[in-house]
Scaffold this active site. Sequence first.
Site: not given
Length: 158
Positions: A64, A92
């Site tokens: 990401e 996360c």
Amino acid sequence: MRETLADVVGAGKRPMDFAFAEAEAAGLLGEVPIGAVVVSASGDVLAKAGNRTLQLHDPTAHAELLAIREACTKLGSERLIDCDLYVTLEPCAMCAAAISFARLRRLYFAAPDPKGGAVEHGPRFFAQPTCHHAPEVYGGIGEARAAELLKRFFAARR
């Protein structure tokens, strides 16, 4: 050649397919197989990345973050307003914060992550009052495929 969402869909692929291709490539390098792709509002594929924490010796080199960094560089902005992120695993807390700070419009993810996820699990980052921006979130897109990819990867390590 610039790739657009229309090209992707016309070729029978969806943005999540590109995220899976990045995840598979990361897995072949011994990285945890997670992939991400950023798509602009006009359908341009701005960035694709897989995890590279081992290769780059960088604990922040999650798919990401790498995709967000590349897309920001391409646009010349720290904001990805009206852009969407597709990722193969629930982000996360670190990645959720980056998604918020980048002001991504939508987040699409494949598999939930009960242990390390921070969107639907754990701290539920986007629901916190300290969260500056919360994207629209759509989970479960290709969940079985992502779960199988991760299972195979970790089974081979044991």
